[in-house]
Design a protein around this motif. Structure first.
Motif, PDB file in Angstrom:
ATOM      1  N   GLY A   1      20.126 -11.997  -6.124  1.00 51.80           N
ATOM      2  CA  GLY A   1      20.274 -11.858  -7.849  1.00 51.80           C
ATOM      3  C   GLY A   1      20.461 -10.671  -8.121  1.00 51.80           C
ATOM      4  O   GLY A   1      20.316 -10.260  -9.350  1.00 51.80           O
ATOM      5  N   GLY A   2      20.628  -9.608  -7.429  1.00 51.75           N
ATOM      6  CA  GLY A   2      20.916  -8.225  -8.009  1.00 51.75           C
ATOM      7  C   GLY A   2      19.734  -7.433  -8.238  1.00 51.75           C
ATOM      8  O   GLY A   2      19.594  -6.347  -8.675  1.00 51.75           O
ATOM      9  N   LYS A   3      18.623  -7.906  -7.999  1.00 55.72           N
ATOM     10  CA  LYS A   3      17.238  -7.147  -8.398  1.00 55.72           C
ATOM     11  C   LYS A   3      17.016  -6.004  -7.421  1.00 55.72           C
ATOM     12  O   LYS A   3      17.238  -6.378  -6.346  1.00 55.72           O
ATOM     13  CB  LYS A   3      16.149  -8.126  -8.631  1.00 55.72           C
ATOM     14  CG  LYS A   3      14.801  -7.604  -8.591  1.00 55.72           C
ATOM     15  CD  LYS A   3      13.653  -8.752  -8.454  1.00 55.72           C
ATOM     16  CE  LYS A   3      12.299  -8.264  -8.563  1.00 55.72           C
ATOM     17  NZ  LYS A   3      11.970  -7.517  -7.447  1.00 55.72           N
ATOM     18  N   ASP A   4      16.641  -4.863  -7.983  1.00 56.85           N
ATOM     19  CA  ASP A   4      16.170  -3.913  -6.976  1.00 56.85           C
ATOM     20  C   ASP A   4      14.840  -4.250  -6.360  1.00 56.85           C
ATOM     21  O   ASP A   4      14.195  -4.995  -6.754  1.00 56.85           O
ATOM     22  CB  ASP A   4      15.508  -2.671  -7.957  1.00 56.85           C
ATOM     23  CG  ASP A   4      16.912  -1.879  -8.234  1.00 56.85           C
ATOM     24  OD1 ASP A   4      17.743  -1.766  -7.372  1.00 56.85           O
ATOM     25  OD2 ASP A   4      16.770  -1.016  -9.092  1.00 56.85           O
ATOM     26  N   MET A   5      15.067  -4.023  -4.875  1.00 54.98           N
ATOM     27  CA  MET A   5      14.142  -4.330  -3.970  1.00 54.98           C
ATOM     28  C   MET A   5      13.747  -3.420  -3.000  1.00 54.98           C
ATOM     29  O   MET A   5      14.361  -2.613  -2.785  1.00 54.98           O
ATOM     30  CB  MET A   5      14.114  -5.940  -3.572  1.00 54.98           C
ATOM     31  CG  MET A   5      15.175  -5.787  -2.350  1.00 54.98           C
ATOM     32  SD  MET A   5      14.803  -7.466  -1.226  1.00 54.98           S
ATOM     33  CE  MET A   5      15.781  -6.781   0.027  1.00 54.98           C
ATOM     34  N   GLY A   6      12.554  -3.916  -2.075  1.00 58.76           N
ATOM     35  CA  GLY A   6      12.644  -2.969  -1.072  1.00 58.76           C
ATOM     36  C   GLY A   6      11.648  -1.676  -1.315  1.00 58.76           C
ATOM     37  O   GLY A   6      11.854  -0.925  -0.378  1.00 58.76           O
ATOM     38  N   LYS A   7      10.991  -1.724  -2.339  1.00 55.91           N
ATOM     39  CA  LYS A   7       9.913  -0.726  -2.298  1.00 55.91           C
ATOM     40  C   LYS A   7       8.709  -0.948  -1.720  1.00 55.91           C
ATOM     41  O   LYS A   7       7.929  -1.974  -2.267  1.00 55.91           O
ATOM     42  CB  LYS A   7       9.808  -0.457  -3.645  1.00 55.91           C
ATOM     43  CG  LYS A   7       9.041   1.149  -3.688  1.00 55.91           C
ATOM     44  CD  LYS A   7       8.662   1.340  -5.392  1.00 55.91           C
ATOM     45  CE  LYS A   7       9.790   1.984  -5.915  1.00 55.91           C
ATOM     46  NZ  LYS A   7       9.381   2.593  -7.470  1.00 55.91           N
ATOM     47  N   VAL A   8       7.850  -0.671  -0.488  1.00 56.52           N
ATOM     48  CA  VAL A   8       6.972  -0.891   0.010  1.00 56.52           C
ATOM     49  C   VAL A   8       5.726   0.003  -0.276  1.00 56.52           C
ATOM     50  O   VAL A   8       5.853   1.111  -0.253  1.00 56.52           O
ATOM     51  CB  VAL A   8       6.969  -1.413   1.448  1.00 56.52           C
ATOM     52  CG1 VAL A   8       7.436  -0.161   2.050  1.00 56.52           C
ATOM     53  CG2 VAL A   8       5.797  -1.860   1.987  1.00 56.52           C
ATOM     54  N   LEU A   9       4.480  -0.411  -0.640  1.00 57.84           N
ATOM     55  CA  LEU A   9       3.347   0.244  -0.614  1.00 57.84           C
ATOM     56  C   LEU A   9       2.502  -0.007   0.353  1.00 57.84           C
ATOM     57  O   LEU A   9       2.037  -1.073   0.718  1.00 57.84           O
ATOM     58  CB  LEU A   9       2.571   0.151  -1.903  1.00 57.84           C
ATOM     59  CG  LEU A   9       1.184   0.783  -1.963  1.00 57.84           C
ATOM     60  CD1 LEU A   9       1.161   2.469  -1.992  1.00 57.84           C
ATOM     61  CD2 LEU A   9       0.508   0.344  -3.224  1.00 57.84           C
ATOM     62  N   ILE A  10       2.202   0.985   1.473  1.00 58.12           N
ATOM     63  CA  ILE A  10       1.225   0.625   2.566  1.00 58.12           C
ATOM     64  C   ILE A  10      -0.051   1.541   2.310  1.00 58.12           C
ATOM     65  O   ILE A  10       0.280   2.346   2.227  1.00 58.12           O
ATOM     66  CB  ILE A  10       2.264   1.380   3.718  1.00 58.12           C
ATOM     67  CG1 ILE A  10       3.499   0.581   4.132  1.00 58.12           C
ATOM     68  CG2 ILE A  10       1.244   1.291   5.144  1.00 58.12           C
ATOM     69  CD1 ILE A  10       4.575   1.505   4.893  1.00 58.12           C
ATOM     70  N   ILE A  11      -1.188   0.690   2.604  1.00 57.90           N
ATOM     71  CA  ILE A  11      -2.475   1.214   2.255  1.00 57.90           C
ATOM     72  C   ILE A  11      -3.195   1.415   3.767  1.00 57.90           C
ATOM     73  O   ILE A  11      -3.225   0.414   4.178  1.00 57.90           O
ATOM     74  CB  ILE A  11      -3.267   0.655   1.312  1.00 57.90           C
ATOM     75  CG1 ILE A  11      -2.629   0.430  -0.110  1.00 57.90           C
ATOM     76  CG2 ILE A  11      -4.526   1.120   1.250  1.00 57.90           C
ATOM     77  CD1 ILE A  11      -3.245  -0.301  -1.171  1.00 57.90           C
ATOM     78  N   GLY A  12      -3.554   2.688   4.061  1.00 57.97           N
ATOM     79  CA  GLY A  12      -4.118   2.773   5.339  1.00 57.97           C
ATOM     80  C   GLY A  12      -3.314   3.755   6.105  1.00 57.97           C
ATOM     81  O   GLY A  12      -2.199   3.217   6.568  1.00 57.97           O
ATOM     82  N   ALA A  13      -3.871   4.928   6.385  1.00 60.82           N
ATOM     83  CA  ALA A  13      -3.275   5.688   7.385  1.00 60.82           C
ATOM     84  C   ALA A  13      -3.985   5.827   8.912  1.00 60.82           C
ATOM     85  O   ALA A  13      -3.929   7.163   9.186  1.00 60.82           O
ATOM     86  CB  ALA A  13      -3.020   7.216   6.818  1.00 60.82           C
ATOM     87  N   GLY A  14      -4.231   4.945   9.404  1.00 57.06           N
ATOM     88  CA  GLY A  14      -4.758   4.957  10.630  1.00 57.06           C
ATOM     89  C   GLY A  14      -3.947   4.754  11.769  1.00 57.06           C
ATOM     90  O   GLY A  14      -2.420   4.809  11.579  1.00 57.06           O
ATOM     91  N   GLY A  15      -4.275   4.077  12.741  1.00 60.76           N
ATOM     92  CA  GLY A  15      -3.237   3.973  14.113  1.00 60.76           C
ATOM     93  C   GLY A  15      -2.218   2.864  13.585  1.00 60.76           C
ATOM     94  O   GLY A  15      -1.158   3.122  13.925  1.00 60.76           O
ATOM     95  N   VAL A  16      -2.709   1.820  13.101  1.00 62.59           N
ATOM     96  CA  VAL A  16      -1.673   0.786  12.651  1.00 62.59           C
ATOM     97  C   VAL A  16      -0.639   1.131  11.525  1.00 62.59           C
ATOM     98  O   VAL A  16       0.438   1.015  11.444  1.00 62.59           O
ATOM     99  CB  VAL A  16      -2.380  -0.446  12.091  1.00 62.59           C
ATOM    100  CG1 VAL A  16      -1.567  -1.699  11.950  1.00 62.59           C
ATOM    101  CG2 VAL A  16      -3.372  -1.218  13.435  1.00 62.59           C
ATOM    102  N   GLY A  17      -1.475   1.996  10.360  1.00 60.95           N
ATOM    103  CA  GLY A  17      -0.670   2.470   9.356  1.00 60.95           C
ATOM    104  C   GLY A  17       0.680   3.268  10.100  1.00 60.95           C
ATOM    105  O   GLY A  17       1.698   3.160   9.416  1.00 60.95           O
ATOM    106  N   ASN A  18       0.152   4.313  10.764  1.00 64.97           N
ATOM    107  CA  ASN A  18       1.225   5.106  11.401  1.00 64.97           C
ATOM    108  C   ASN A  18       2.563   4.151  11.892  1.00 64.97           C
ATOM    109  O   ASN A  18       3.755   4.432  11.544  1.00 64.97           O
ATOM    110  CB  ASN A  18       0.580   5.775  12.529  1.00 64.97           C
ATOM    111  CG  ASN A  18       1.765   6.680  13.212  1.00 64.97           C
ATOM    112  OD1 ASN A  18       2.445   7.366  12.687  1.00 64.97           O
ATOM    113  ND2 ASN A  18       1.859   6.279  14.470  1.00 64.97           N
ATOM    114  N   VAL A  19       2.163   3.238  12.650  1.00 66.54           N
ATOM    115  CA  VAL A  19       3.252   2.312  13.213  1.00 66.54           C
ATOM    116  C   VAL A  19       3.997   1.578  12.127  1.00 66.54           C
ATOM    117  O   VAL A  19       5.262   1.465  12.005  1.00 66.54           O
ATOM    118  CB  VAL A  19       2.649   1.178  14.133  1.00 66.54           C
ATOM    119  CG1 VAL A  19       3.678   0.477  14.701  1.00 66.54           C
ATOM    120  CG2 VAL A  19       1.880   2.038  15.549  1.00 66.54           C
TER     121      VAL A  19
END
Ligand code: NDP
Length: 406
Positions: free
Chosen positions: A5-23
């Motif tokens: 439907g033409g809505k802007d999408m695709g903005k992600v907030l990632i919380i946590g900058a450890g081993g998994v967050g990096n990947v």
């Protein structure tokens, strides 16, 4: 713009900058057509900066950064209001699950994590606190996706795929997790030490014929022959995905979880336990309260730092037995991941890699509208097909071995 439907999408907030967050950040950055903007927030800005630099060097993409204490739900709400993400990927620690879920609920944003909520002072590994959000998430029209790493995560998708395509009836599931890698340290954990040690020191538990059977920690073991790795001694553990799979895989008679540990790891763990260093109850030390396991964590190698020297492979999968067209059938669905190959690609060892890639793929399904649902879900409740298609595309090829039994 997206296809919905033409809505802007695709903005992600990632919380946590450890081993998994990096990947997760690296992998989201590799899929700009879905993750148009990426924000990384964590407690220690220095770790966020390091990840952002590494992602910029690898992909040329700029990652926005923010500081947050995710134990404080109001801070997470402010963060979400500032950046307006379409989805929050929580790869901080299980202690923060509820405060982040609350913030997503308040701001009507989709939520995804890789580990169940844990109360700080009692290991539980139960979904009840998070399942309790189902009604509220449903009312708000948002999705909460629980346990979308490898195990839980891909293992749940393997079970859903087997249920959909390979069996008329599933009777037995054994989830088998082998890390045949060597990191060169006398003792280290492959993901957050606190969570890892809580998990492996609790009593083992499996489900059979409608009831849970408890065993002493590490008291049941067997040699399992892992594809591309060979036989490895594996121990029966309780793992959180058993709880949701028992609910969602119909006709099941038994489900167990097995994990490999080296003798060296187990000897160190025994000594640490005997010394009281794995305790999670606060103790008095020089006028201050400290939690011995948190103190131990500060001494152990950071799992995110293990990558450069880690060699060898992981092999994680599900051995599933049941019936198809009136005949008994047994298959193993699995992935093999190489520590060095993962490091070359995203500067992470294979345990962080195999957790972070599925988190990105799960978020991708939600943003693309392939996984839709209002409420809180475990991964096996959703259509496994688009996820299984994406696994090899984004670095986790899967294989099927016919006739494999335990
Ligand atoms: P790490 O300890 O390496 O990283 C955790 C990150 O979360 C750190 O950056 C830490 O910040 C941050 N953090 C902790 N507390 C807070 C807080 N209050 N506010 C904001 N940020 C915070 O852990 P891993 O990357 O190894 O693991 C991440 C998650 O993935 C864990 O929940 C783990 O259980 C899960 N996991 C799931 C697996 C699966 O297959 N499903 C397998 C492996 C892990 P700081 O740097 O300040 O400490």
């Amino acid at each position: 713009m997206d296809a919905n439907g033409g809505k802007d999408m695709g903005k992600v907030l990632i919380i946590g900058a450890g081993g998994v967050g990096n990947v997760v950040v690296h992998k989201c950055a590799q899929v700009p057509e879905v993750f148009e903007q990426i924000v990384l927030a964590s407690r220690t800005m220095e770790k966020c900066r390091r990840i952002a630099e590494s992602v910029q060097a690898a992909t040329g993409r700029r990652i926005r950064l923010a500081k947050v204490d995710a134990d404080d739900s109001r801070q997470v709400v402010r963060l979400i209001e500032r950046f307006k993400p379409d989805i929050v990927i929580n790869v901080a620690l299980p202690y923060q699950d509820l405060s982040i879920m609350d913030a997503c609920l308040k701001t009507s944003v989709h939520y995804l994590d890789t580990a169940n909520y844990e109360p700080p002072f009692k290991p539980q590994f139960e979904y009840k606190w998070q399942w309790a959000y189902h009604k509220d998430y449903k009312k708000k029209g948002i999705m909460g996706l629980l346990g979308c790493g490898f195990d839980p995560g891909v293992t749940n998708v393997f079970c859903a795929y087997a249920q959909k395509h390979l069996f008329d009836q599933i009777h037995y599931i054994d989830i088998v997790d082998c890390n045949a890698g060597e990191h060169g340290h006398p003792f280290a954990t492959n993901f957050n030490p606190e969570i890892n040690i809580r998990e492996v020191t609790q009593p083992g538990k499996y489900w059979e014929e409608g009831r849970w059977i408890k065993v002493d920690p590490m008291s049941v073991s067997m040699d399992i022959d892992y594809p591309q790795v060979g036989p490895r001694k594996s121990y029966l553990l309780y793992h959180e995905e058993l709880e949701s799979l028992v609910r969602h895989i119909k006709g099941l008679k038994r489900i167990r979880f097995w994990m490999t540990f080296s003798d060296q790891y187990l000897t160190h763990l025994k000594v640490l336990q005997n010394l009281g260093l794995t305790r999670i109850d606060p103790i008095e030390f020089e006028g201050k309260k400290i939690v011995p396991l948190k103190f131990l964590k500060a001494l152990l190698p950071d799992p995110a730092s293990l990558g450069p020297t880690y060699k060898g492979k992981t092999c994680i999968g599900c051995i599933i037995q049941g019936t198809k067209d009136g005949k008994t059938r047994s298959v193993m669905l699995y992935n093999v991941c190489d520590h060095q190959a993962a490091y070359k690609q995203v500067k992470a060892q294979a345990v962080s890699y195999t957790t972070g890639v599925p988190a990105m793929i799960g978020a991708k399904q939600i943003l693309e509208g392939k996984w839709q649902g209002k409420g809180v879900f475990n991964v096996e409740q959703l259509d496994p097909d688009p996820f299984m298609e994406d696994l090899p595309k984004y670095g986790l090829p899967w294989h099927m071995l016919e006739g494999k039994v335990l």
